[in-house]
Write a protein that holds these residues in place. Structure first.
Motif, PDB file in Angstrom:
ATOM      1  N   ILE A   7      11.150  -2.297  -2.981  1.00 47.93           N
ATOM      2  CA  ILE A   7      10.086  -2.950  -3.553  1.00 47.93           C
ATOM      3  C   ILE A   7       9.345  -2.757  -2.533  1.00 47.93           C
ATOM      4  O   ILE A   7       9.518  -2.983  -1.499  1.00 47.93           O
ATOM      5  N   VAL A   8       8.086  -1.243  -2.907  1.00 46.90           N
ATOM      6  CA  VAL A   8       6.455  -1.336  -2.315  1.00 46.90           C
ATOM      7  C   VAL A   8       6.276  -1.719  -2.260  1.00 46.90           C
ATOM      8  O   VAL A   8       5.323  -1.874  -3.820  1.00 46.90           O
ATOM      9  N   GLY A   9       4.594  -1.513  -1.720  1.00 48.10           N
ATOM     10  CA  GLY A   9       3.433  -2.339  -2.213  1.00 48.10           C
ATOM     11  C   GLY A   9       2.148  -2.027  -0.762  1.00 48.10           C
ATOM     12  O   GLY A   9       2.961  -2.480   0.287  1.00 48.10           O
ATOM     13  N   ARG A  10       1.482  -2.373  -1.046  1.00 48.26           N
ATOM     14  CA  ARG A  10       0.306  -3.030   0.229  1.00 48.26           C
ATOM     15  C   ARG A  10       1.019  -4.435   0.654  1.00 48.26           C
ATOM     16  O   ARG A  10       1.639  -5.267  -0.607  1.00 48.26           O
ATOM     17  N   PRO A  11       0.277  -4.455   1.395  1.00 47.36           N
ATOM     18  CA  PRO A  11       0.914  -5.974   2.435  1.00 47.36           C
ATOM     19  C   PRO A  11      -0.073  -7.296   1.350  1.00 47.36           C
ATOM     20  O   PRO A  11      -0.751  -6.931  -0.057  1.00 47.36           O
ATOM     21  N   SER A  51      22.749  -5.682 -11.878  1.00 44.86           N
ATOM     22  CA  SER A  51      23.734  -5.658 -10.366  1.00 44.86           C
ATOM     23  C   SER A  51      23.240  -4.923  -9.357  1.00 44.86           C
ATOM     24  O   SER A  51      23.475  -3.530 -10.320  1.00 44.86           O
ATOM     25  N   PHE A  52      22.155  -5.240  -9.093  1.00 47.77           N
ATOM     26  CA  PHE A  52      22.034  -3.823  -7.907  1.00 47.77           C
ATOM     27  C   PHE A  52      21.708  -4.552  -6.606  1.00 47.77           C
ATOM     28  O   PHE A  52      21.685  -5.630  -6.199  1.00 47.77           O
ATOM     29  N   ARG A  53      21.614  -3.556  -5.765  1.00 49.72           N
ATOM     30  CA  ARG A  53      21.305  -4.458  -4.491  1.00 49.72           C
ATOM     31  C   ARG A  53      19.382  -4.100  -4.407  1.00 49.72           C
ATOM     32  O   ARG A  53      19.075  -2.367  -4.961  1.00 49.72           O
ATOM     33  N   VAL A  54      19.312  -4.903  -3.772  1.00 53.74           N
ATOM     34  CA  VAL A  54      17.176  -4.587  -3.849  1.00 53.74           C
ATOM     35  C   VAL A  54      16.879  -5.428  -1.909  1.00 53.74           C
ATOM     36  O   VAL A  54      17.241  -5.988  -1.111  1.00 53.74           O
ATOM     37  N   VAL A  55      15.890  -4.527  -1.713  1.00 53.16           N
ATOM     38  CA  VAL A  55      15.436  -4.185  -0.426  1.00 53.16           C
ATOM     39  C   VAL A  55      14.064  -4.514  -0.009  1.00 53.16           C
ATOM     40  O   VAL A  55      13.183  -3.665  -0.916  1.00 53.16           O
ATOM     41  N   ASP A  56      13.959  -5.615   0.528  1.00 47.73           N
ATOM     42  CA  ASP A  56      12.736  -6.215   0.178  1.00 47.73           C
ATOM     43  C   ASP A  56      11.752  -4.968   1.834  1.00 47.73           C
ATOM     44  O   ASP A  56      12.273  -4.637   2.789  1.00 47.73           O
ATOM     45  N   THR A  57      10.737  -4.803   1.180  1.00 49.19           N
ATOM     46  CA  THR A  57       9.776  -3.690   2.500  1.00 49.19           C
ATOM     47  C   THR A  57       8.896  -4.442   2.930  1.00 49.19           C
ATOM     48  O   THR A  57       8.209  -5.633   2.787  1.00 49.19           O
ATOM     49  N   ALA A  58       8.092  -3.899   4.250  1.00 50.89           N
ATOM     50  CA  ALA A  58       6.850  -4.282   5.312  1.00 50.89           C
ATOM     51  C   ALA A  58       5.592  -3.642   3.920  1.00 50.89           C
ATOM     52  O   ALA A  58       5.776  -2.467   3.193  1.00 50.89           O
ATOM     53  N   GLY A  59       4.266  -4.302   3.836  1.00 44.84           N
ATOM     54  CA  GLY A  59       3.130  -3.764   3.342  1.00 44.84           C
ATOM     55  C   GLY A  59       2.842  -2.448   3.885  1.00 44.84           C
ATOM     56  O   GLY A  59       3.055  -1.910   4.687  1.00 44.84           O
ATOM     57  N   LEU A  60       2.931  -1.551   3.016  1.00 46.38           N
ATOM     58  CA  LEU A  60       2.745  -0.021   2.900  1.00 46.38           C
ATOM     59  C   LEU A  60       0.734  -0.426   3.959  1.00 46.38           C
ATOM     60  O   LEU A  60      -0.140  -0.167   2.876  1.00 46.38           O
ATOM     61  N   GLU A  61       0.685   0.230   4.905  1.00 46.58           N
ATOM     62  CA  GLU A  61      -0.573   0.230   5.509  1.00 46.58           C
ATOM     63  C   GLU A  61      -0.964   2.069   5.918  1.00 46.58           C
ATOM     64  O   GLU A  61       0.393   2.589   6.928  1.00 46.58           O
ATOM     65  N   LEU A  68       1.877  -1.244  15.326  1.00 50.56           N
ATOM     66  CA  LEU A  68       3.606  -2.200  15.264  1.00 50.56           C
ATOM     67  C   LEU A  68       3.538  -1.589  13.757  1.00 50.56           C
ATOM     68  O   LEU A  68       4.024  -1.391  13.001  1.00 50.56           O
ATOM     69  N   ALA A  69       2.335  -1.594  13.219  1.00 55.27           N
ATOM     70  CA  ALA A  69       2.160  -1.478  11.167  1.00 55.27           C
ATOM     71  C   ALA A  69       2.495  -0.085  10.733  1.00 55.27           C
ATOM     72  O   ALA A  69       3.328   0.724   9.659  1.00 55.27           O
ATOM     73  N   GLY A  70       2.682   1.164  12.235  1.00 53.03           N
ATOM     74  CA  GLY A  70       2.802   2.295  11.845  1.00 53.03           C
ATOM     75  C   GLY A  70       3.830   2.271  11.758  1.00 53.03           C
ATOM     76  O   GLY A  70       5.347   2.854  11.205  1.00 53.03           O
ATOM     77  N   ARG A  71       5.278   1.357  12.669  1.00 55.04           N
ATOM     78  CA  ARG A  71       6.675   1.927  12.755  1.00 55.04           C
ATOM     79  C   ARG A  71       7.354   0.512  11.368  1.00 55.04           C
ATOM     80  O   ARG A  71       8.140   0.802  11.185  1.00 55.04           O
ATOM     81  N   MET A  72       6.481  -0.097  11.014  1.00 57.33           N
ATOM     82  CA  MET A  72       6.328  -0.998   9.844  1.00 57.33           C
ATOM     83  C   MET A  72       7.230   0.085   8.814  1.00 57.33           C
ATOM     84  O   MET A  72       8.044   0.068   8.110  1.00 57.33           O
ATOM     85  N   ARG A  73       6.027   0.594   8.849  1.00 61.92           N
ATOM     86  CA  ARG A  73       5.572   1.755   7.324  1.00 61.92           C
ATOM     87  C   ARG A  73       6.673   2.518   7.215  1.00 61.92           C
ATOM     88  O   ARG A  73       7.450   2.913   6.518  1.00 61.92           O
TER      89      ARG A  73
END
Length: 478
Positions: A7-11, A51-61, A68-73
């Protein structure tokens, strides 16, 4: 092996709310403030027959790579790279922003299946704005509300071509399963709980993975320690204090022993917490501790055993968890012998209920001392699970009472009659006596120390439950 969905997207577009909706658990922190999620969080999800694996991610910036934001991305990009399908979430209330268009162009170049989801579509205005999303070039957006569960059937239909591995051949079709799915989602239950849990929140039945939680004050190196253990930069690290906010669980194996590693947010004294998000993160850490088996308390060797460290350790003992004290940054200590002597003295004074507490010195950054940590964890876990036959316990009790009889308040000798183990995790014993309430704490401590020495129970917390009246096992074969 289950297929993976990222799952991806802006903050602040609702990614963590969607993650919680799909996993049926409110495990990811959700807050109005943008950028709450920083590390990748994984979970097992079910959507009707999928049934699947789901991954939550940091907001794309857009940000410099070393920020820190770059490492999160970078962590988010890695999740996309490893995923079988991507759900790109936009906020239909705010409409399309330039960042949405930039990240959509990036996703198109990856040649990876992408499902476009227009979230927060509770009203007509939001639905109208969702129509704008066509210009992203990612197909027709799914009109959705992660908060209210609207659009789950449409999301299922969009994901079905990419996610193989249905639950079973007898799974219900989406229409028939809707009621069951909604009921499961609304239950806020932890997957680590089941009907066999004991009074402290851990299960007694067959053993599974060791639930190992890493806790401590902010910026002592918890995420660095977990990365060193698993051998990859899986968790976000850096000089900034308080990077980790969610409790992140990672399934791992060490020499054939399955381990679930849980990294947590740093804990500060409650009086210093002014921020609501930090309060939520602290509650998430305490919840992770409640369902852990072994807690590795990481402290900074250059500032060892501050008051907050001892407070955290006491919380672990109160919860009945097995505790390992890991002393990080040991390579920076100028006088190791004196420092260790001071730490041992303070542990004995502050934590008398966990005699033999394992102390492991290490450097998570360089790897020095790390090979000693997991053996200490496994050994302590075995002691925490230990069951002692009743006959052996009562032979011990007879010898202990003969060597040091109980006191005789008001001239009446207390008779300690019987002992049996009523549970493990942690080892808990029932002690029967004719004046149970009159047994002093010092005598109970004498018996507890004797138990540790006689049955190799150094380290885990022990509990003695006093019982008065007739021995219920007197007429039963031992």
């Amino acid at each position: 092996m289950l297929a993976s969905l990222a799952i991806v997207g802006r903050p602040n577009v609702g990614k963590s709310t969607l993650f919680n909706r799909l996993t049926g658990r409110r495990s990811a922190l959700v807050h109005d403030r943008p950028g709450v999620t920083r590390d990748r969080r994984e979970g097992e999800a079910e959507l009707y027959d999928l049934s699947f694996r789901v991954v939550d991610t940091a907001g794309l910036e857009e940000a410099p790579p070393d920020s820190l934001a770059g490492r999160m991305r970078a962590q988010s990009e890695l999740a996309v790279e490893e995923a079988d399908v991507v759900v790109f979430v936009i906020d239909a209330r705010s409409g399309l922003l330039p960042d949405d268009e930039r990240f959509a162009a990036w996703l198109r170049r990856l040649k990876k299946p992408v499902v476009l989801l227009a979230n927060k579509c509770e009203g007509r205005l939001a639905e109208a704005m969702a129509a704008e999303a066509h210009r992203l070039g990612l197909g027709t957006p799914i009109v959705f509300s992660a908060e209210h569960g609207l659009g789950l059937s449409d999301l299922h239909d969009a994901l079905a071509p990419y996610l193989s591995g249905s639950k079973d051949e007898e799974s219900l079709d989406p229409g028939d399963a809707a009621e069951e799915q909604e009921a499961a989602i609304e239950e806020d239950v932890d997957q680590d709980q089941d009907e066999d849990q004991d009074e402290d929140g851990t299960e007694e039945g067959p053993r599974g993975p060791i639930q190992m939680v890493v806790i401590g004050r902010p910026n002592v190196g918890k995420s660095t320690l977990v990365n060193r253990l698993i051998g990859e930069e899986r968790l976000l690290t850096g000089p900034e204090a308080g990077i980790t906010r969610d409790s992140i669980a990672l399934d791992w194996e060490h020499k054939g022993q399955a381990i679930r590693l849980i990294d947590t947010a740093g804990l500060r004294r409650r009086g210093k917490i002014k921020d609501g998000l930090e309060r939520l993160a602290g509650a998430d850490t305490r919840r992770a501790l409640r369902y852990a088996h072994v807690a590795v308390l990481l402290v900074d060797a250059t500032q060892p055993l501050e008051r907050q460290d001892l407070s955290i350790a006491e919380s672990v003992v109160e919860e009945g968890r097995a505790l390992v004290l890991a002393i990080n940054k040991w390579d920076l200590v100028e006088d190791p012998k004196a420092t260790m002597a001071d730490i041992r003295r303070r542990v004995e004074q502050a934590l008398p209920r966990v005699r033999g507490l394992p102390l492991v010195t290490l450097s998570a950054k360089t790897g020095r001392g790390m090979p000693r940590l997991l053996p200490a964890v496994v050994q302590l876990y075995e002691a925490w699970n230990r069951r002692i036959p009743t006959a052996q316990l009562n032979r011990f009790l007879s010898a202990a009472v003969a060597q040091h009889p109980p006191p005789a308040p008001a001239g009446r000798r207390i008779r300690v009659k019987y002992m049996t183990q009523i549970k493990s995790r942690p080892p808990t014993f029932a002690l029967f006596a004719n004046q149970a309430d009159a047994l002093p704490e010092s005598y109970l401590r004498y018996l507890e120390n004797g138990l540790r020495q006689a049955f190799d129970l150094s380290g885990p917390p022990l509990r003695l439950r006093l019982r008065a009246g007739k021995n219920p096992y007197a007429d039963k074969e031992r």
